[in-house]
Design an enzyme around this catalytic site. Structure first.
Site, PDB file in Angstrom:
ATOM      1  N   GLU A   1       9.117  75.697  28.882  1.00  0.00           N
ATOM      2  CA  GLU A   1       9.321  75.467  27.450  1.00  0.00           C
ATOM      3  C   GLU A   1      10.636  76.085  27.024  1.00  0.00           C
ATOM      4  O   GLU A   1      10.954  77.219  27.397  1.00  0.00           O
ATOM      5  CB  GLU A   1       8.233  76.165  26.618  1.00  0.00           C
ATOM      6  CG  GLU A   1       6.898  75.502  26.590  1.00  0.00           C
ATOM      7  CD  GLU A   1       5.955  76.273  25.669  1.00  0.00           C
ATOM      8  OE1 GLU A   1       6.404  76.836  24.656  1.00  0.00           O
ATOM      9  OE2 GLU A   1       4.760  76.326  25.990  1.00  0.00           O
TER      10      GLU A   1
ATOM     11  N   GLU B   1       0.592  80.381  28.041  1.00  0.00           N
ATOM     12  CA  GLU B   1       1.220  81.687  27.831  1.00  0.00           C
ATOM     13  C   GLU B   1       0.160  82.786  27.787  1.00  0.00           C
ATOM     14  O   GLU B   1       0.004  83.502  26.782  1.00  0.00           O
ATOM     15  CB  GLU B   1       2.061  81.693  26.556  1.00  0.00           C
ATOM     16  CG  GLU B   1       3.297  80.825  26.677  1.00  0.00           C
ATOM     17  CD  GLU B   1       4.291  81.010  25.540  1.00  0.00           C
ATOM     18  OE1 GLU B   1       3.879  81.460  24.456  1.00  0.00           O
ATOM     19  OE2 GLU B   1       5.471  80.711  25.733  1.00  0.00           O
TER      20      GLU B   1
HETATM   21  C1  GLA Z   1       5.363  79.159  22.918  1.00  0.00           C
HETATM   22  C2  GLA Z   1       4.071  78.374  22.977  1.00  0.00           C
HETATM   23  C3  GLA Z   1       4.149  77.061  22.279  1.00  0.00           C
HETATM   24  C4  GLA Z   1       4.909  77.184  20.980  1.00  0.00           C
HETATM   25  C5  GLA Z   1       6.268  77.734  21.265  1.00  0.00           C
HETATM   26  C6  GLA Z   1       7.144  77.834  20.036  1.00  0.00           C
HETATM   27  O1  GLA Z   1       6.203  78.919  23.948  1.00  0.00           O
HETATM   28  O2  GLA Z   1       3.632  78.178  24.300  1.00  0.00           O
HETATM   29  O3  GLA Z   1       2.833  76.631  22.031  1.00  0.00           O
HETATM   30  O4  GLA Z   1       4.212  78.040  20.132  1.00  0.00           O
HETATM   31  O5  GLA Z   1       6.120  79.032  21.771  1.00  0.00           O
HETATM   32  O6  GLA Z   1       8.405  78.375  20.332  1.00  0.00           O
END
Ligand code: GLA
Length: 677
Positions: free
Chosen positions: A316, A159
């Site tokens: 995700e 991210e």
């Molecule tokens: C993001 C991050 C993960 C985790 C999720 C929790 O997507 O990439 O590492 O922190 O949020 O929702």
């Protein structure tokens, strides 16, 4: 605008199936747990596991000392069980030894305060020291696993820009100046672009230019916008640097997880999309919003736009509650299936979760997972297993595409630009207006693409331009040309006012009001009258508006509705104009949902677009390939619904002859054959 073309290596990453995957952080568990984990992954049907996302401190416990033992072991275990690996480069968060030794890598905020280690992503995107250490790790990981048969995908960092996109330190300042120099070439051009004659801001040399650090009064908006552009490009440059290291030793497709979401706006993904081999997005239901389900479907449609219509991956999401909202609402039974189905309906060919096993320690221990703390005797585990089986039943859908004849225009640059200080109203927000327009199309059961300014609009009959504030001349002309050629455009307030340098669009040789669309709309705006915080305004067709009103002066347009109360009573609120072979509509307020839906319904009919409207709480989306149509019906409503159709229903595996019935809260996917075999 360059649109995404998948790299050859990315083809068929889904292997003719809907990928079911998850993040796995085995380093937080003793090795004995791993065997159970992998056995349960097999039981659930997990096919792809993202590992080593936050692996740095484990892989390199001390500077230059590497320990791959546990990563080797986990990859071997997954491979033995025929589970493919989405391999993190491990650079998302630097280990404490690095920031202790090199505190200069820490990000600095606009007010000069440092963001310290202790959480994650505490690094300056421009830092050569950080990059040097990160690239050394990437090269070790890429060399070791770059042709490992288990590795299906590279997952660069994590991210990017989630926490550290904007850094105002001196190193960033120098890099910002280099970026500006390559954009403007001369300091005179920069002065011209930013309008620095105002408030005595004229720069004599590049060295005088700083990031837009905290100021006493409103900063120069063009300066702020360029810094946001630079910051997005700087992380993209970082991505390219990791990519180059990986590419030097590995042919496996490379990607990173985007955050196409309502609460993070740091990167201009239109610029990123062409660079990744596969578009991957992270999306969590945002219960802080009034209509989270709309935001989800907008995000999914925008992600498909980034993928240029090609299948993409949901990298995700959560089985139930997250842990980062003020109130972390658990998913009710059926909600997980509905949200996942909405992503698949809108083009996702992979559904992955954060994370496999719920953590026992650390900041995210209350975040849901596929395997919850309660273990396998739990609602979440049963739903996880059922989901795996559902995704297998949906495998015929893989590779098919979504077709749309309507589009909403969306631009990160306008999102940034509209948010600048000293505007007529702080309530104007490009994303919110994009959601409003999108909701009107969604309520009419019309599948909508989300496109950037400058996109080729030839495939669409109806396009909405919602508060797209800044447009280049070419981008504005593309909209007018689309209408001249027979298209219908609906433009909402605060659109086309500024050029890409945020200069108001006006002819300096004579008095005239700003705006790119006076001729197209047959109307122009004399003065803005933004509304109060909770104020609304009534229109003479019974509808209402909020946030905005303005004095619209008509030249060739026809007035469709007028303001009926307030200071502007009697003035046009919605106008329509014939232009070439098409029509342009202008809406001078934030129209209420019902009225926007009705207006859109009328224009859809005129444009010959037929929606499948079962109300705003039922999503109907069609994916097609050469042989089949897949009709997704996602019923969020309290009532059973039905639509006409004949074929095989994939979720229940029963044949349907004439009518597909979808009970309340459920999902059905009808496979209709286009050609008889
Ligand atoms: C993001 C991050 C993960 C985790 C999720 C929790 O997507 O990439 O590492 O922190 O949020 O929702």
């Amino acid at each position: 605008m360059e649109r995404h073309q998948p790299a050859p290596a990315a083809h068929n990453w889904q292997r003719n199936s809907i990928v079911f995957g998850c993040d796995y952080n085995p380093e937080q568990w003793p090795a004995e747990v791993w065997n159970d984990d992998v056995a349960l992954m097999v039981e659930a049907g997990i096919g792809l596991v993202a590992i080593n996302i936050f692996g740095w401190a484990t892989l390199e416990p001390r500077a230059g000392e590497y320990d791959f033992a546990s990563l080797d072991a986990i990859i071997t275990l997954l491979h033995k069980n025929d589970i493919r690996v989405n391999l993190g480069t491990g650079t998302a968060s630097p280990p404490p030894w690095l920031s202790t030794k090199h505190p200069e890598i820490l990000p600095v905020m606009a007010d000069g305060t440092v963001r310290w280690p202790g959480a994650r992503q505490a690094w300056c995107p421009s830092s050569p020291v950080f990059r040097e250490h990160a690239m050394r790790l990437v090269s070790k990981v890429a060399e070791r696993y770059g042709s490992h048969p288990a590795v299906a995908l590279w997952h660069v960092s994590n991210e990017l820009g989630c926490h550290n996109a904007l850094c105002y330190c001196d190193v960033s300042a120098a890099s910002f100046r280099r970026w500006l120099e390559s954009r403007y070439r001369t300091i005179e051009r920069l002065n011209d672009a930013w309008g620095t004659t105002f408030w005595s801001q004229r720069y004599g040399t590049w060295a005088e230019v700083l990031p837009p650090r905290a100021t006493l009064a409103a900063g120069n908006p063009a300066h702020v916008l360029d810094f946001e552009r630079f910051s997005s490009d700087e992380l993209l440059d970082y991505y390219r640097q990791e990519l180059a290291v990986i590419r030097s030793v590995s042919a496996i497709p490379v990607t990173t997880n985007f955050m196409v979401t309502a609460h993070i706006r740091t990167l201009d993904y239109w610029r990123w999309a062409p660079v990744v081999d596969l578009i991957a997005n992270d999306h969590y239901v945002d219960n802080r919003l009034e209509h989270p389900e709309r935001e989800l479907s907008f995000s999914a449609d925008l992600t498909r736009g980034l993928a240029n219509g090609n299948p993409w991956m949901l990298m995700e999401t959560a089985t139930s509650a997250v842990s980062w909202q003020p109130r972390n609402i658990a998913k009710v039974p059926g909600e997980l299936t509905r949200t996942v189905a909405s992503h698949i309906a809108r083009g996702a060919d992979g559904i992955c979760f954060f994370q496999w096993r719920a953590s026992r320690q650390g900041a995210e221990k209350f975040h849901s997972a596929l395997l919850p703390h309660a273990g396998t005797d739990s609602k979440i585990w049963r739903e996880s297993v059922e989901l795996g089986s559902l995704l297998r039943r949906l495998s015929p859908v893989a590779g098919s595409r979504v077709e749309a004849r309507a589009a909403v225009m969306f631009s990160w640059e306008s999102w940034w630009a509209v948010d600048a200080d000293s505007h007529p109203s702080q309530d104007v927000n490009h994303l919110r207006e994009a959601h409003r327009a999108y909701a009107a199309l969604r309520a009419n059961g019309v599948t909508t693409d989300v496109v950037p300014p400058g996109a080729d609009l030839a495939d669409y009959s109806l396009v909405v331009v919602p508060a797209v504030y800044s447009l280049s001349s070419a981008e504005a002309t593309a909209i007018s040309d689309f209408v001249a050629a027979g298209g219908t455009v609906i433009i909402t307030f605060f659109s086309g006012l500024a050029d890409e340098e945020l200069r108001l669009r006006m002819d300096v040789s004579r008095a005239n009001p700003p705006g790119a669309f006076a001729e197209l709309l047959g109307a122009w705006t004399e003065e803005f009258f933004p509304l109060g915080a909770d104020e609304s305004i009534v229109l003479d067709d019974g509808s209402s508006g909020s946030i905005w009103s303005e004095v619209v002066r008509v030249t060739t347009a026809t007035v469709l509705a007028r303001f009926a109360d307030g200071q502007l009573a009697g003035h046009p609120a919605i106008v329509s104009n014939s232009f070439g072979s098409g029509r342009a509509i202008y809406i001078a307020t934030a129209l209420d949902d019902n009225a926007f839906g009705t207006l859109v319904a009328r224009e859809l009919t005129r444009a010959g677009i037929v929606g499948t409207s079962l109300g705003p709480d039922v999503e109907v989306v069609v994916r097609v390939n050469a042989a089949d149509r897949f009709v997704f019906v996602i019923n969020h409503s309290a009532d059973e619904v039905s639509i006409a159709g004949t074929g095989t229903e994939l979720t229940t595996e029963v044949s349907v002859d004439g009518t597909l019935v979808v009970p309340s809260g459920e999902v059905r996917v009808l496979r209709e054959q286009l050609v008889s075999s």
